[in-house]
Motif scaffolding. Sequence first.
Motif, PDB file in Angstrom:
ATOM      1  N   ASP A 164       0.829  -1.217   0.000  1.00 20.47           N
ATOM      2  CA  ASP A 164       0.000   0.000   0.000  1.00 20.47           C
ATOM      3  C   ASP A 164       0.859   1.260   0.000  1.00 20.47           C
ATOM      4  O   ASP A 164       0.538   2.246  -0.682  1.00 20.47           O
ATOM      5  CB  ASP A 164      -0.914   0.006   1.232  1.00 20.47           C
ATOM      6  N   ILE A 165       1.955   1.245   0.768  1.00 20.60           N
ATOM      7  CA  ILE A 165       2.848   2.405   0.840  1.00 20.60           C
ATOM      8  C   ILE A 165       3.549   2.619  -0.500  1.00 20.60           C
ATOM      9  O   ILE A 165       3.639   3.750  -1.008  1.00 20.60           O
ATOM     10  CB  ILE A 165       3.872   2.220   1.972  1.00 20.60           C
ATOM     11  N   THR A 166       4.060   1.533  -1.080  1.00 18.03           N
ATOM     12  CA  THR A 166       4.755   1.630  -2.368  1.00 18.03           C
ATOM     13  C   THR A 166       3.812   2.180  -3.443  1.00 18.03           C
ATOM     14  O   THR A 166       4.173   3.086  -4.203  1.00 18.03           O
ATOM     15  CB  THR A 166       5.289   0.248  -2.795  1.00 18.03           C
ATOM     16  N   LYS A 167       2.611   1.637  -3.499  1.00 15.27           N
ATOM     17  CA  LYS A 167       1.622   2.086  -4.473  1.00 15.27           C
ATOM     18  C   LYS A 167       1.255   3.547  -4.251  1.00 15.27           C
ATOM     19  O   LYS A 167       1.170   4.336  -5.206  1.00 15.27           O
ATOM     20  CB  LYS A 167       0.369   1.217  -4.380  1.00 15.27           C
ATOM     21  N   ALA A 168       1.065   3.914  -2.983  1.00  8.65           N
ATOM     22  CA  ALA A 168       0.683   5.298  -2.660  1.00  8.65           C
ATOM     23  C   ALA A 168       1.734   6.282  -3.154  1.00  8.65           C
ATOM     24  O   ALA A 168       1.409   7.305  -3.770  1.00  8.65           O
ATOM     25  CB  ALA A 168       0.484   5.442  -1.150  1.00  8.65           C
ATOM     26  N   ILE A 169       2.994   5.971  -2.912  1.00  6.81           N
ATOM     27  CA  ILE A 169       4.071   6.896  -3.303  1.00  6.81           C
ATOM     28  C   ILE A 169       4.172   7.012  -4.819  1.00  6.81           C
ATOM     29  O   ILE A 169       4.158   8.120  -5.387  1.00  6.81           O
ATOM     30  CB  ILE A 169       5.415   6.443  -2.695  1.00  6.81           C
ATOM     31  N   PHE A 170       4.277   5.868  -5.504  1.00  7.69           N
ATOM     32  CA  PHE A 170       4.525   5.912  -6.942  1.00  7.69           C
ATOM     33  C   PHE A 170       3.327   6.374  -7.758  1.00  7.69           C
ATOM     34  O   PHE A 170       3.492   6.827  -8.896  1.00  7.69           O
ATOM     35  CB  PHE A 170       5.027   4.550  -7.431  1.00  7.69           C
ATOM     36  N   GLU A 171       2.132   6.291  -7.192  1.00  9.23           N
ATOM     37  CA  GLU A 171       0.974   6.753  -7.944  1.00  9.23           C
ATOM     38  C   GLU A 171       0.526   8.155  -7.541  1.00  9.23           C
ATOM     39  O   GLU A 171      -0.515   8.628  -7.999  1.00  9.23           O
ATOM     40  CB  GLU A 171      -0.163   5.730  -7.791  1.00  9.23           C
ATOM     41  N   ASN A 172       1.357   8.807  -6.711  1.00  7.06           N
ATOM     42  CA  ASN A 172       1.055  10.186  -6.319  1.00  7.06           C
ATOM     43  C   ASN A 172       2.306  11.064  -6.363  1.00  7.06           C
ATOM     44  O   ASN A 172       2.438  12.011  -5.586  1.00  7.06           O
ATOM     45  CB  ASN A 172       0.448  10.210  -4.912  1.00  7.06           C
ATOM     46  N   LEU A 173       3.206  10.752  -7.274  1.00  2.00           N
ATOM     47  CA  LEU A 173       4.450  11.517  -7.378  1.00  2.00           C
ATOM     48  C   LEU A 173       4.216  12.967  -7.765  1.00  2.00           C
ATOM     49  O   LEU A 173       5.066  13.830  -7.528  1.00  2.00           O
ATOM     50  CB  LEU A 173       5.395  10.846  -8.380  1.00  2.00           C
ATOM     51  N   ASP A 174       3.044  13.254  -8.348  1.00  3.79           N
ATOM     52  CA  ASP A 174       2.730  14.634  -8.704  1.00  3.79           C
ATOM     53  C   ASP A 174       2.541  15.508  -7.465  1.00  3.79           C
ATOM     54  O   ASP A 174       2.560  16.741  -7.560  1.00  3.79           O
ATOM     55  CB  ASP A 174       1.468  14.691  -9.565  1.00  3.79           C
ATOM     56  N   LYS A 175       2.394  14.860  -6.307  1.00  4.91           N
ATOM     57  CA  LYS A 175       2.217  15.603  -5.060  1.00  4.91           C
ATOM     58  C   LYS A 175       3.532  15.835  -4.326  1.00  4.91           C
ATOM     59  O   LYS A 175       3.544  16.444  -3.254  1.00  4.91           O
ATOM     60  CB  LYS A 175       1.235  14.854  -4.153  1.00  4.91           C
ATOM     61  N   VAL A 176       4.639  15.327  -4.875  1.00  5.85           N
ATOM     62  CA  VAL A 176       5.960  15.555  -4.279  1.00  5.85           C
ATOM     63  C   VAL A 176       6.428  16.947  -4.662  1.00  5.85           C
ATOM     64  O   VAL A 176       6.544  17.266  -5.849  1.00  5.85           O
ATOM     65  CB  VAL A 176       6.970  14.491  -4.756  1.00  5.85           C
ATOM     66  N   THR A 177       6.702  17.774  -3.673  1.00 11.56           N
ATOM     67  CA  THR A 177       7.024  19.182  -3.939  1.00 11.56           C
ATOM     68  C   THR A 177       8.498  19.425  -4.253  1.00 11.56           C
ATOM     69  O   THR A 177       8.837  20.400  -4.917  1.00 11.56           O
ATOM     70  CB  THR A 177       6.629  20.044  -2.726  1.00 11.56           C
ATOM     71  N   HIS A 178       9.404  18.547  -3.785  1.00 15.34           N
ATOM     72  CA  HIS A 178      10.830  18.752  -4.037  1.00 15.34           C
ATOM     73  C   HIS A 178      11.168  18.470  -5.498  1.00 15.34           C
ATOM     74  O   HIS A 178      10.550  17.617  -6.144  1.00 15.34           O
ATOM     75  CB  HIS A 178      11.657  17.841  -3.120  1.00 15.34           C
ATOM     76  N   ALA A 179      12.166  19.180  -6.020  1.00 12.35           N
ATOM     77  CA  ALA A 179      12.561  19.035  -7.424  1.00 12.35           C
ATOM     78  C   ALA A 179      12.956  17.599  -7.768  1.00 12.35           C
ATOM     79  O   ALA A 179      12.767  17.145  -8.903  1.00 12.35           O
ATOM     80  CB  ALA A 179      13.726  19.976  -7.740  1.00 12.35           C
ATOM     81  N   LYS A 180      13.476  16.840  -6.808  1.00  8.22           N
ATOM     82  CA  LYS A 180      13.892  15.467  -7.069  1.00  8.22           C
ATOM     83  C   LYS A 180      12.708  14.559  -7.376  1.00  8.22           C
ATOM     84  O   LYS A 180      12.889  13.469  -7.922  1.00  8.22           O
ATOM     85  CB  LYS A 180      14.684  14.919  -5.881  1.00  8.22           C
ATOM     86  N   GLY A 181      11.514  14.998  -7.034  1.00  5.04           N
ATOM     87  CA  GLY A 181      10.337  14.197  -7.325  1.00  5.04           C
ATOM     88  C   GLY A 181      10.205  13.906  -8.806  1.00  5.04           C
ATOM     89  O   GLY A 181       9.678  12.854  -9.200  1.00  5.04           O
ATOM     90  N   LYS A 182      10.705  14.819  -9.635  1.00  3.85           N
ATOM     91  CA  LYS A 182      10.614  14.632 -11.086  1.00  3.85           C
ATOM     92  C   LYS A 182      11.512  13.509 -11.587  1.00  3.85           C
ATOM     93  O   LYS A 182      11.332  12.988 -12.688  1.00  3.85           O
ATOM     94  CB  LYS A 182      10.966  15.942 -11.799  1.00  3.85           C
ATOM     95  N   LEU A 183      12.513  13.133 -10.785  1.00  4.17           N
ATOM     96  CA  LEU A 183      13.441  12.066 -11.182  1.00  4.17           C
ATOM     97  C   LEU A 183      12.997  10.690 -10.705  1.00  4.17           C
ATOM     98  O   LEU A 183      13.560   9.675 -11.124  1.00  4.17           O
ATOM     99  CB  LEU A 183      14.843  12.361 -10.628  1.00  4.17           C
ATOM    100  N   ILE A 184      12.005  10.655  -9.826  1.00  5.00           N
ATOM    101  CA  ILE A 184      11.530   9.384  -9.280  1.00  5.00           C
ATOM    102  C   ILE A 184      10.516   8.787 -10.242  1.00  5.00           C
ATOM    103  O   ILE A 184       9.470   9.377 -10.501  1.00  5.00           O
ATOM    104  CB  ILE A 184      10.909   9.578  -7.881  1.00  5.00           C
ATOM    105  N   LYS A 185      10.842   7.617 -10.788  1.00 10.79           N
ATOM    106  CA  LYS A 185       9.969   6.984 -11.771  1.00 10.79           C
ATOM    107  C   LYS A 185       9.799   5.513 -11.427  1.00 10.79           C
ATOM    108  O   LYS A 185      10.768   4.832 -11.083  1.00 10.79           O
ATOM    109  CB  LYS A 185      10.541   7.129 -13.177  1.00 10.79           C
ATOM    110  N   VAL A 186       8.583   5.019 -11.546  1.00 11.17           N
ATOM    111  CA  VAL A 186       8.300   3.629 -11.193  1.00 11.17           C
ATOM    112  C   VAL A 186       9.148   2.663 -12.015  1.00 11.17           C
ATOM    113  O   VAL A 186       9.609   1.637 -11.501  1.00 11.17           O
ATOM    114  CB  VAL A 186       6.798   3.312 -11.335  1.00 11.17           C
ATOM    115  N   GLU A 187       9.406   2.994 -13.277  1.00  9.70           N
ATOM    116  CA  GLU A 187      10.167   2.079 -14.137  1.00  9.70           C
ATOM    117  C   GLU A 187      11.630   1.952 -13.704  1.00  9.70           C
ATOM    118  O   GLU A 187      12.330   1.013 -14.117  1.00  9.70           O
ATOM    119  CB  GLU A 187      10.100   2.512 -15.608  1.00  9.70           C
ATOM    120  N   ASN A 188      12.107   2.886 -12.879  1.00 13.47           N
ATOM    121  CA  ASN A 188      13.483   2.832 -12.387  1.00 13.47           C
ATOM    122  C   ASN A 188      13.571   2.343 -10.935  1.00 13.47           C
ATOM    123  O   ASN A 188      14.657   2.306 -10.361  1.00 13.47           O
ATOM    124  CB  ASN A 188      14.129   4.217 -12.475  1.00 13.47           C
TER     125      ASN A 188
END
Length: 329
Positions: free
Chosen positions: A280-304
Amino acid sequence: MKKKKFLTIFLLAFSMILAACSSQEEDEKTNGNGNDEKTPKFMSILTGGTGGTYYPLGGSFAKIIKDETGIQANVETSGASAENMNSLKQGDAEIAFTQTDIASYAKSGKLMFKDNKVENVQAIATLYPETIQIVTTEKSGIKSMEDLKGKKVSVGAPGSGTVANAEQILELHGMTFDDIKKQDLSFDESTQGIQDGTIDAAFVTAGTPTGAVESLSATEDIVIVPIAGDKIDALIGKYPYYVKDEVPVGTYGLKNAASTVAVQAMLVARSDLSEKVVYDITKAIFENLDKVTHAKGKLIKVENGLNGVGIEVHPGAQKYFDEKGVKAQ
């Protein structure tokens, strides 16, 4: 009398059936590790110092976890990677940020974990490159790794992954901590020390841009000491968890890109957390990355998410990646 005896037998048999069903339901609430599937009400996420990247990212993750799963996730500051692995071992938190190299040391009982092997931690996912930044200022006169000799240099907070990075990079340049005036400071303390003139340079291993270094760049002309290409190749050859990286032009006001190396930031969990909770935690994070405010959020991708993990993946996280068809590349 016979009716009463029959009723007694019937009630006894019925109660045994209920007990069996209840036992089966309890068994179904456990995963392969035998962990109770009950969702905890509270959870601690260990990050790093407030001037690094882990702390603000942890804040975004905590909010996502609370909104999506109902778990009240509390973000805690710490000495970062190595300290976080030890804290999870001791059961002081449930989830933590760490570097891939430090997680590998911890699980295999090497370097700072030689006498303190960590066995109860598994990976959730890798997140983004952790850039090794050797920070100084133009007025220091430091332009190369060799210029660090004899200087006051912070190598990171005690127990942090930055200390190991600094030691290994100095080693490839024919130096040890004895060749510098070593200081053991957090990122905030390091940049404050550079600003105050009490230290000359600092190793900072964090996603760029790093908050503490950005703050310093507001008052000082920043220099990121580059690592030469041949030294980078030698470092990767000896320590394969490093990758080539650079601090781009414009970051901290830099006029030129600075060549360096990086490890990966990763999120890990105690292995006794249930498969359901970690899924549930893994799914929550990767399916709500648009809510990550830090610039590094743009580099976090489920495929990686499985690239460079280096340690066993928690079954809950693995289940999510399997559903997405994600494999390590």
